[in-house]
Design an enzyme around this catalytic site. Structure first.
Site, PDB file in Angstrom:
ATOM      1  N   TRP A 155       0.777  -1.314   0.229  1.00 37.88           N
ATOM      2  CA  TRP A 155      -0.105   0.096   0.194  1.00 37.88           C
ATOM      3  C   TRP A 155       0.741   1.234   0.074  1.00 37.88           C
ATOM      4  O   TRP A 155       1.772   1.300   0.716  1.00 37.88           O
ATOM      5  CB  TRP A 155      -1.005  -0.038   1.192  1.00 37.88           C
ATOM      6  CG  TRP A 155      -1.710   1.486   1.480  1.00 37.88           C
ATOM      7  CD1 TRP A 155      -1.016   2.245   2.040  1.00 37.88           C
ATOM      8  CD2 TRP A 155      -2.779   1.689   1.038  1.00 37.88           C
ATOM      9  NE1 TRP A 155      -1.939   3.352   2.240  1.00 37.88           N
ATOM     10  CE2 TRP A 155      -3.151   3.115   1.655  1.00 37.88           C
ATOM     11  CE3 TRP A 155      -4.101   0.877   0.306  1.00 37.88           C
ATOM     12  CZ2 TRP A 155      -4.451   3.929   1.472  1.00 37.88           C
ATOM     13  CZ3 TRP A 155      -5.100   1.826   0.176  1.00 37.88           C
ATOM     14  CH2 TRP A 155      -5.265   3.168   0.694  1.00 37.88           C
ATOM     15  N   MET A 156       0.427   2.278  -0.780  1.00 41.87           N
ATOM     16  CA  MET A 156       0.933   3.692  -0.963  1.00 41.87           C
ATOM     17  C   MET A 156      -0.161   4.644  -0.677  1.00 41.87           C
ATOM     18  O   MET A 156      -1.204   4.463  -1.256  1.00 41.87           O
ATOM     19  CB  MET A 156       1.993   3.761  -2.089  1.00 41.87           C
ATOM     20  CG  MET A 156       2.485   5.043  -2.299  1.00 41.87           C
ATOM     21  SD  MET A 156       3.309   5.466  -3.740  1.00 41.87           S
ATOM     22  CE  MET A 156       1.974   5.549  -5.026  1.00 41.87           C
ATOM     23  N   ASN A 157      -0.003   5.447  -0.233  1.00 44.31           N
ATOM     24  CA  ASN A 157      -0.946   6.877  -0.235  1.00 44.31           C
ATOM     25  C   ASN A 157      -0.080   8.187  -0.352  1.00 44.31           C
ATOM     26  O   ASN A 157       0.599   8.209  -1.062  1.00 44.31           O
ATOM     27  CB  ASN A 157      -2.089   7.045   0.907  1.00 44.31           C
ATOM     28  CG  ASN A 157      -1.424   6.941   2.226  1.00 44.31           C
ATOM     29  OD1 ASN A 157      -1.076   5.964   2.828  1.00 44.31           O
ATOM     30  ND2 ASN A 157      -1.747   7.869   2.922  1.00 44.31           N
ATOM     31  N   ASP A 158      -0.253   9.340   0.499  1.00 43.70           N
ATOM     32  CA  ASP A 158       0.179  10.448   0.012  1.00 43.70           C
ATOM     33  C   ASP A 158       1.726  10.705  -0.279  1.00 43.70           C
ATOM     34  O   ASP A 158       2.499  10.091   0.534  1.00 43.70           O
ATOM     35  CB  ASP A 158      -0.080  11.373   1.483  1.00 43.70           C
ATOM     36  CG  ASP A 158      -1.434  11.566   1.816  1.00 43.70           C
ATOM     37  OD1 ASP A 158      -2.213  10.818   1.209  1.00 43.70           O
ATOM     38  OD2 ASP A 158      -1.501  11.946   2.905  1.00 43.70           O
ATOM     39  N   GLN A 180       3.759   7.793   1.848  1.00 44.64           N
ATOM     40  CA  GLN A 180       3.131   7.147   2.951  1.00 44.64           C
ATOM     41  C   GLN A 180       3.191   5.588   2.415  1.00 44.64           C
ATOM     42  O   GLN A 180       2.415   5.513   1.435  1.00 44.64           O
ATOM     43  CB  GLN A 180       1.694   7.679   3.274  1.00 44.64           C
ATOM     44  CG  GLN A 180       1.751   8.974   3.946  1.00 44.64           C
ATOM     45  CD  GLN A 180       2.181   8.964   5.606  1.00 44.64           C
ATOM     46  OE1 GLN A 180       1.477   8.275   6.285  1.00 44.64           O
ATOM     47  NE2 GLN A 180       3.535   9.107   5.707  1.00 44.64           N
ATOM     48  N   PHE A 208       3.658   9.726   9.845  1.00 41.72           N
ATOM     49  CA  PHE A 208       2.593  10.188   9.146  1.00 41.72           C
ATOM     50  C   PHE A 208       3.281  11.387   8.133  1.00 41.72           C
ATOM     51  O   PHE A 208       4.405  11.556   7.868  1.00 41.72           O
ATOM     52  CB  PHE A 208       1.519  10.956   9.878  1.00 41.72           C
ATOM     53  CG  PHE A 208       0.417  10.153  10.219  1.00 41.72           C
ATOM     54  CD1 PHE A 208       0.427   8.763  10.148  1.00 41.72           C
ATOM     55  CD2 PHE A 208      -0.826  10.529  10.264  1.00 41.72           C
ATOM     56  CE1 PHE A 208      -0.686   7.784  10.335  1.00 41.72           C
ATOM     57  CE2 PHE A 208      -2.175   9.711  10.451  1.00 41.72           C
ATOM     58  CZ  PHE A 208      -1.880   8.414  10.599  1.00 41.72           C
ATOM     59  N   ARG A 266      -1.626  17.780  12.102  1.00 43.86           N
ATOM     60  CA  ARG A 266      -0.709  17.152  11.098  1.00 43.86           C
ATOM     61  C   ARG A 266      -0.347  17.552  10.065  1.00 43.86           C
ATOM     62  O   ARG A 266      -0.755  18.569   9.521  1.00 43.86           O
ATOM     63  CB  ARG A 266      -1.471  15.712  10.919  1.00 43.86           C
ATOM     64  CG  ARG A 266      -2.727  15.754  10.105  1.00 43.86           C
ATOM     65  CD  ARG A 266      -3.219  14.410  10.069  1.00 43.86           C
ATOM     66  NE  ARG A 266      -4.649  14.337   9.384  1.00 43.86           N
ATOM     67  CZ  ARG A 266      -5.750  14.362  10.054  1.00 43.86           C
ATOM     68  NH1 ARG A 266      -5.827  14.238  11.373  1.00 43.86           N
ATOM     69  NH2 ARG A 266      -7.087  14.190   9.675  1.00 43.86           N
ATOM     70  N   ASP A 267       0.680  16.899   9.343  1.00 41.96           N
ATOM     71  CA  ASP A 267       1.111  17.082   7.690  1.00 41.96           C
ATOM     72  C   ASP A 267       2.058  18.440   7.871  1.00 41.96           C
ATOM     73  O   ASP A 267       1.394  19.470   7.123  1.00 41.96           O
ATOM     74  CB  ASP A 267      -0.061  17.089   6.760  1.00 41.96           C
ATOM     75  CG  ASP A 267      -1.189  15.877   7.240  1.00 41.96           C
ATOM     76  OD1 ASP A 267      -0.164  14.944   7.536  1.00 41.96           O
ATOM     77  OD2 ASP A 267      -2.247  15.978   6.873  1.00 41.96           O
ATOM     78  N   GLU A 321      -6.365  19.180   5.622  1.00 38.14           N
ATOM     79  CA  GLU A 321      -5.124  18.338   6.022  1.00 38.14           C
ATOM     80  C   GLU A 321      -4.051  18.591   4.677  1.00 38.14           C
ATOM     81  O   GLU A 321      -4.631  19.091   3.822  1.00 38.14           O
ATOM     82  CB  GLU A 321      -5.183  16.886   6.482  1.00 38.14           C
ATOM     83  CG  GLU A 321      -5.823  16.078   5.243  1.00 38.14           C
ATOM     84  CD  GLU A 321      -6.168  14.418   5.602  1.00 38.14           C
ATOM     85  OE1 GLU A 321      -6.215  14.442   6.995  1.00 38.14           O
ATOM     86  OE2 GLU A 321      -6.412  13.452   4.849  1.00 38.14           O
ATOM     87  N   TRP A 353      -9.751   8.673  -1.135  1.00 33.76           N
ATOM     88  CA  TRP A 353     -10.050   7.756   0.153  1.00 33.76           C
ATOM     89  C   TRP A 353     -11.323   7.161   0.152  1.00 33.76           C
ATOM     90  O   TRP A 353     -11.443   5.915   0.874  1.00 33.76           O
ATOM     91  CB  TRP A 353     -10.020   8.650   1.380  1.00 33.76           C
ATOM     92  CG  TRP A 353      -8.533   9.049   1.646  1.00 33.76           C
ATOM     93  CD1 TRP A 353      -7.966  10.434   1.733  1.00 33.76           C
ATOM     94  CD2 TRP A 353      -7.536   8.023   2.097  1.00 33.76           C
ATOM     95  NE1 TRP A 353      -6.812  10.161   2.217  1.00 33.76           N
ATOM     96  CE2 TRP A 353      -6.343   8.933   2.450  1.00 33.76           C
ATOM     97  CE3 TRP A 353      -7.624   6.826   2.530  1.00 33.76           C
ATOM     98  CZ2 TRP A 353      -5.327   8.121   3.054  1.00 33.76           C
ATOM     99  CZ3 TRP A 353      -6.394   6.342   3.117  1.00 33.76           C
ATOM    100  CH2 TRP A 353      -5.251   7.148   3.257  1.00 33.76           C
TER     101      TRP A 353
END
Length: 679
Positions: free
Chosen positions: A210-213, A229, A269, A334-335, A388, A475
């Site tokens: 899995w990969m996200n941002d 991520q 994160f 966050r972020d 975010e 998402w």
């Protein structure tokens, strides 16, 4: 004997010693791998273990991953209510550690694996409340030479009342927590390595999992770094860590080892990376400036901002011992995106109070001590549940020579223009302390699958571009039907602003174009004859012109008096993705309702519209299709539609259609794209 000969003998002795030591370190003893298909050598009680090892998830259970081979212990037989034990035969402890893959519930009193010596438990471990198995180990050096047994036990009957165990070994070198290196080595032997039917060939994807941002985009020493991520344990969200890749041309990518892992219950994160040219942090150790990652630590009920640094071009990372550097005791903080603000001679951080839908600005002289400057928001879209992944940067205005304005971008988990997650931006001014928006928010992308874009830091002034890319997913529908990898990134895009229209009522629009380097993947330009396009759609490409479903298609739609005109990318008898102009709402659209596999989520199928102003009665489109992605750049980047598609065939036929004879498709060309992986 000469001195030279003696030297050679010494080298030989040292070499043999090193080889011998390496052999000892590598000589693990497998106590059990559960590949025999039986529990031979184990004493079983109760009903939790069944008659033989499991081969994965059991009925009613979530997907189980991270085990080796085909067999494992899984006590979810008949659900969490089943109980029992499995006790091994006796063995001699011959290595300093016993290691094993473990998953399942976290109830250490009633669930786990234990080491028995003289019938007494001396070591124990339980699951991580996850169906993804990970490595755990015991130091048993004080029991060397002793006789022992292992007991896997399940006395738990409630939620997460089961345990998963596999590949129990004796070793002198305990494995890292995640079995990523082993799984990567196995995957790299695959005939489909980086070439599964739905894997994009011109967009970045992780090898597996899995990969996200995107995170930490930075240019340093001739390399574009892409962090992201990443779940090192499986193909769904979890164990958030920083994956890593580098490129010298923003097109071809080299996968690198995991950069910043989840550790001690704290996930890594999203965040950013900068080059500390002035060594304000004191992390530098040589002639080159350090790379510093600023990221959110997630765990223990709150989110904080942490640092890690690298002095070897990002190949290895050290977490700052003084972490966290910013902690306001908030669970949704966050972020961070950090940049050097030259006018105020300090670092500026943009970070989100996600649930409050507020962006906070901080300043620091050394990246370690931060002072709040101001806040922005709530603002923009009213129905978003959170805010975010912010970014803040200055852009030139194309049609106003010498003018620059600031852009603040932020993302929402749902409620976007096309449904689900998406991004919005504000144009305005930033004085080093406060951001002031001078116009209402606009959408970054009108498709459903562009999220958390972040721009590269430290691109040289001689280049001068602002470049970003986003997570090519949504998402709401993120569990897309791909394996052993999930998710990809968009094409890197250059950013500018354009004033539209001219006059007192003008606003500024974010212009996005694929980076010029992307064109090097073209195999040449083929003109397509679309002058006879009408209804029904007419095929305008030949099989030899399109050998794989990864290409650039460019056309100018001139609808005349027709309701619509456009392109169909046909991948089956009743399977196609349609890109066209629709006069009544005045939009360019992507319709993926018949694009292939659309049933894996009820919100996936749909049509996504971008408002467009015809220029001299026409809309110019540049369409990038890459197996399971489509990006439509409208009127030289004034609007973009980014969508995932999952066709059942990679053999495509290009068709043109027009509502009546007044409509035309002009200057239509096709460019097959070379794979970024096959070289």
């Amino acid at each position: 004997m000469t001195l030279f000969s003696l030297f050679n003998i010494r080298i030989l002795v040292v070499s043999l010693t090193l080889v011998s030591n390496a052999r000892v370190l590598a000589d693990d003893i497998v106590l059990e791998d559960f590949e025999s298909g039986t529990y031979e050598g184990w004493s079983i009680t109760g009903d939790a273990f069944g008659d033989a090892p499991a081969t994965g998830a059991l009925p009613g259970q979530m997907s189980v991953s991270g085990f080796r081979g085909t067999g494992l212990v899984n006590t979810f037989r008949n659900g969490d209510a089943s109980v029992g034990t499995a006790t091994s035969s006796e063995f001699t402890i011959e290595r300093s550690n016993i290691a094993f893959l473990i998953g399942g519930g976290p109830h250490k009193e009633n669930l786990g694996i234990e080491l028995l010596i003289d019938g007494k438990p001396e070591r124990a471990a339980t699951g991580p409340e996850s169906e993804e198995l990970e490595w755990s180990s015991w130091d048993v050096s004080d029991f060397t030479g002793r006789q022992a047994r292992l007991r896997i036990f399940d006395r738990a009957t409630g939620g997460w009342g089961h345990i998963n165990v596999d590949h129990i070994i004796q070793t002198n070198v305990p494995p890292k927590r995640f079995d990523l290196e082993f799984k990567l080595a196995e995957y790299r032997k695959s005939a489909d390595y980086l070439n599964e039917p739905l894997r994009p060939q011109a967009h970045f994807t992780p090898e597996i999992n899995w990969m996200n941002d995107p995170n930490g985009l930075v240019f340093h020493d001739g390399e574009y770094h892409l962090f992201y991520q990443y779940n090192p344990a499986g193909n769904s969200w979890g164990h958030m860590s920083w994956g890593h890749a580098v490129s010298t041309d923003l097109t071809h990518w080299e996968h690198l080892p995991l950069a910043i892992p989840e550790e001690d219950g704290i996930m890594a994160f999203s965040g950013c990376c900068i080059v500390d040219h002035r060594n304000t942090s004191g992390f530098g150790s040589g002639q080159r400036p350090p790379m510093v990652a600023v990221y959110t630590g997630h765990g223990r009920g709150k989110q904080v901002q942490n640092l890690a640094y690298s002095n070897d071009n990002g190949r290895t990372w050290t977490k700052y011992s003084g972490n966290p550097v910013l902690d306001i005791n908030n669970p949704d903080f966050r972020d961070p995106k950090v940049f050097w603000h030259a006018a105020s001679n300090r670092w500026v951080m943009v970070v989100s109070l996600a649930n409050e839908k507020v962006i906070v600005f901080y300043a620091s002289d050394d990246l370690k001590n931060w002072k709040e400057l101001s806040r922005f928001g709530p603002a923009g879209t009213k129905n978003k549940p959170n805010w975010e992944c912010p970014d803040l940067f200055e852009l030139p205005v194309e049609n106003e020579t010498g003018k620059k304005l600031w852009v603040l971008e932020a993302d929402m988990g749902s409620g976007s223009i096309a449904g689900g997650s998406g991004s919005e931006y504000f144009v305005g001014h930033f004085d080093g302390t406060t951001f002031t928006a001078t116009q209402d928010a606009k959408w970054v992308d009108y498709g459903r699958d562009f999220y958390a874009p972040v721009s590269w830091s430290d691109i040289p002034e001689t280049d001068g571009r602002r470049i970003w890319l986003g997570w090519f997913n949504n998402w709401e529908t993120c569990l897309v039907p791909t394996s052993p990898w999930r998710s990809c990134m968009s094409v890197p895009r250059t950013l500018t602003l354009r004033k539209q229209p001219s006059g007192d009522n003008a606003t500024y629009t974010l212009i996005q174009r694929p980076v010029q380097e992307f064109r090097k993947l073209s195999n040449g330009v083929i003109p397509l004859n679309t002058t006879a396009a009408a209804w029904p759609p007419v095929a305008v490409s030949k099989p030899a012109e399109l050998t794989d479903m990864n290409f650039i298609l460019e056309t100018t739609l001139q609808p005349g008096s027709a309701r619509s005109c456009g392109i169909r990318i046909r991948t089956g008898e009743d399977e196609y993705t349609e890109v066209g102009y629709d006069r009544e709402p005045g939009v360019v659209y992507v319709d993926r309702r018949k694009s292939g596999n659309v049933d894996f989520h009820p919100a996936f199928a749909g049509r996504h519209d971008a408002p467009v102003q015809l220029i001299d009665g026409a809309a110019k489109l540049s369409i990038i299709v890459d197996r399971s992605t489509i990006e439509v750049f409208i009127n030289d980047g004034e609007a973009v539609i980014s969508d995932r598609i999952f066709p059942t065939s990679q053999t495509a036929v290009i068709e043109a259609f027009a509502g009546d004879i007044s409509a035309k498709l002009r200057n239509t060309t096709l460019q097959q794209l070379k794979s970024i992986w096959k070289n």
